[in-house]
Design a protein around this motif. Structure first.
Motif, PDB file in Angstrom:
ATOM      1  N   HIS A  62       0.811  -1.218   0.000  1.00 22.71           N
ATOM      2  CA  HIS A  62       0.000   0.000   0.000  1.00 22.71           C
ATOM      3  C   HIS A  62       0.842   1.264   0.000  1.00 22.71           C
ATOM      4  N   GLY A  63       2.155   1.148   0.121  1.00 30.21           N
ATOM      5  CA  GLY A  63       3.015   2.322   0.128  1.00 30.21           C
ATOM      6  C   GLY A  63       3.485   2.736  -1.254  1.00 30.21           C
ATOM      7  N   ALA A  64       3.208   1.920  -2.256  1.00 25.40           N
ATOM      8  CA  ALA A  64       3.655   2.219  -3.618  1.00 25.40           C
ATOM      9  C   ALA A  64       2.730   3.245  -4.270  1.00 25.40           C
ATOM     10  N   VAL A  65       3.312   4.032  -5.171  1.00 20.11           N
ATOM     11  CA  VAL A  65       2.524   5.016  -5.921  1.00 20.11           C
ATOM     12  C   VAL A  65       2.810   4.850  -7.406  1.00 20.11           C
ATOM     13  N   GLN A  66       1.857   5.263  -8.212  1.00 22.56           N
ATOM     14  CA  GLN A  66       2.028   5.290  -9.660  1.00 22.56           C
ATOM     15  C   GLN A  66       1.666   6.683 -10.137  1.00 22.56           C
ATOM     16  N   LEU A  67       2.573   7.301 -10.888  1.00 22.94           N
ATOM     17  CA  LEU A  67       2.395   8.665 -11.363  1.00 22.94           C
ATOM     18  C   LEU A  67       2.319   8.670 -12.877  1.00 22.94           C
ATOM     19  N   ASN A  68       1.379   9.410 -13.421  1.00 26.38           N
ATOM     20  CA  ASN A  68       1.291   9.645 -14.855  1.00 26.38           C
ATOM     21  C   ASN A  68       1.695  11.090 -15.091  1.00 26.38           C
ATOM     22  N   VAL A  69       2.793  11.298 -15.820  1.00 27.88           N
ATOM     23  CA  VAL A  69       3.286  12.638 -16.121  1.00 27.88           C
ATOM     24  C   VAL A  69       2.862  12.961 -17.543  1.00 27.88           C
ATOM     25  N   GLY A  70       1.974  13.942 -17.692  1.00 25.83           N
ATOM     26  CA  GLY A  70       1.413  14.287 -18.987  1.00 25.83           C
ATOM     27  C   GLY A  70       2.301  15.232 -19.774  1.00 25.83           C
ATOM     28  N   MET A  71       2.264  15.103 -21.085  1.00 25.92           N
ATOM     29  CA  MET A  71       2.999  15.990 -21.983  1.00 25.92           C
ATOM     30  C   MET A  71       2.100  17.165 -22.352  1.00 25.92           C
ATOM     31  N   VAL A  72       2.681  18.355 -22.445  1.00 23.79           N
ATOM     32  CA  VAL A  72       1.938  19.552 -22.829  1.00 23.79           C
ATOM     33  C   VAL A  72       2.618  20.189 -24.032  1.00 23.79           C
ATOM     34  N   ASP A  73       1.848  20.969 -24.805  1.00 23.64           N
ATOM     35  CA  ASP A  73       2.422  21.683 -25.943  1.00 23.64           C
ATOM     36  C   ASP A  73       2.926  23.053 -25.481  1.00 23.64           C
ATOM     37  N   ALA A  75       1.599  25.895 -25.653  1.00 21.00           N
ATOM     38  CA  ALA A  75       0.559  26.713 -25.021  1.00 21.00           C
ATOM     39  C   ALA A  75       0.176  26.181 -23.637  1.00 21.00           C
ATOM     40  N   GLY A  76       0.736  25.040 -23.239  1.00 24.81           N
ATOM     41  CA  GLY A  76       0.431  24.472 -21.935  1.00 24.81           C
ATOM     42  C   GLY A  76      -0.772  23.553 -21.931  1.00 24.81           C
ATOM     43  N   ARG A  77      -1.248  23.141 -23.105  1.00 21.38           N
ATOM     44  CA  ARG A  77      -2.393  22.234 -23.194  1.00 21.38           C
ATOM     45  C   ARG A  77      -1.911  20.788 -23.233  1.00 21.38           C
ATOM     46  N   TYR A  78      -2.648  19.936 -22.571  1.00 21.06           N
ATOM     47  CA  TYR A  78      -2.339  18.512 -22.523  1.00 21.06           C
ATOM     48  C   TYR A  78      -2.504  17.895 -23.906  1.00 21.06           C
ATOM     49  N   THR A  79      -1.495  17.126 -24.367  1.00 22.41           N
ATOM     50  CA  THR A  79      -1.514  16.557 -25.717  1.00 22.41           C
ATOM     51  C   THR A  79      -2.118  15.158 -25.774  1.00 22.41           C
ATOM     52  N   GLY A  80      -2.372  14.540 -24.638  1.00 20.63           N
ATOM     53  CA  GLY A  80      -2.897  13.170 -24.625  1.00 20.63           C
ATOM     54  C   GLY A  80      -1.816  12.130 -24.419  1.00 20.63           C
ATOM     55  N   GLU A  81      -0.557  12.533 -24.466  1.00 26.20           N
ATOM     56  CA  GLU A  81       0.553  11.612 -24.228  1.00 26.20           C
ATOM     57  C   GLU A  81       0.979  11.722 -22.775  1.00 26.20           C
ATOM     58  N   PHE A  82       1.448  10.602 -22.226  1.00 22.08           N
ATOM     59  CA  PHE A  82       1.931  10.626 -20.845  1.00 22.08           C
ATOM     60  C   PHE A  82       2.954   9.524 -20.630  1.00 22.08           C
ATOM     61  N   PHE A  83       3.743   9.688 -19.586  1.00 17.05           N
ATOM     62  CA  PHE A  83       4.704   8.685 -19.142  1.00 17.05           C
ATOM     63  C   PHE A  83       4.250   8.197 -17.775  1.00 17.05           C
TER      64      PHE A  83
END
Length: 115
Positions: A62-73, A75-83
Motif C-alpha cells: 500500500h506504500g507504492a505510488v504510480q504517477l502519470n506525467v502528462g505531456m503539454v504543448d 501553449a500548456g495544453r495537454y496533448t494526450g501523451e503521458f509517461f
C-alpha cells in the motif's frame, strides 16, 4: 451463469438396454481463461515494477505510488501523451523517491538540470 460441467457417461455391463449408460462423474471445467473482445487470452493481473529499481511491486503493498506525467504543448495544453512511473514503498520510506523521480524524468528528457 451456472458453472460449466463435463458429464462423463460410462457403459454399465449386464444391465437392461434402457439403463446401460449412467452418469459417472460431473467435473467442473478445468481451465478458464480470460479473453478480450478480439479473442486473445489475457492475464487477469499484471504486476507493476518499480521504475527506479525494476523490482516487482506486490499487489498488497500500500506504500507504492504510480504517477502519470502528462505531456503539454507550447501553449500548456495537454496533448494526450503521458509517461507512467511506479515507485515502490521502500523507496518512498527511505526518502529517495524525489531523487529517483528526478533521475527518471531526466532520462526521459522531461527535466533538465541546467541553470
Amino acid at each position: 451463469h451456472p458453472p460449466l460441467a463435463v458429464a462423463i457417461l460410462a457403459q454399465v455391463p449386464n444391465s437392461p438396454a434402457r439403463s446401460r449408460k449412467r452418469l459417472v462423474h460431473i467435473a467442473p471445467q478445468a481451465c478458464f481463461k480470460m479473453q478480450n473482445d478480439e479473442g486473445r487470452i489475457v492475464d487477469l493481473y499484471l504486476p507493476r515494477k518499480c521504475s527506479a529499481t525494476n523490482r516487482l511491486i506486490p499487489a498488497k503493498e500500500h506504500g507504492a505510488v504510480q504517477l502519470n506525467v502528462g505531456m503539454v504543448d507550447e501553449a500548456g495544453r495537454y496533448t494526450g501523451e503521458f509517461f507512467t512511473f511506479a515507485l515502490a514503498g521502500f523507496i518512498r520510506q527511505r526518502g529517495e523517491s524525489d531523487s529517483c523521480l528526478n533521475r527518471l524524468l531526466h532520462e526521459k528528457g522531461l527535466l533538465t538540470f541546467s541553470k
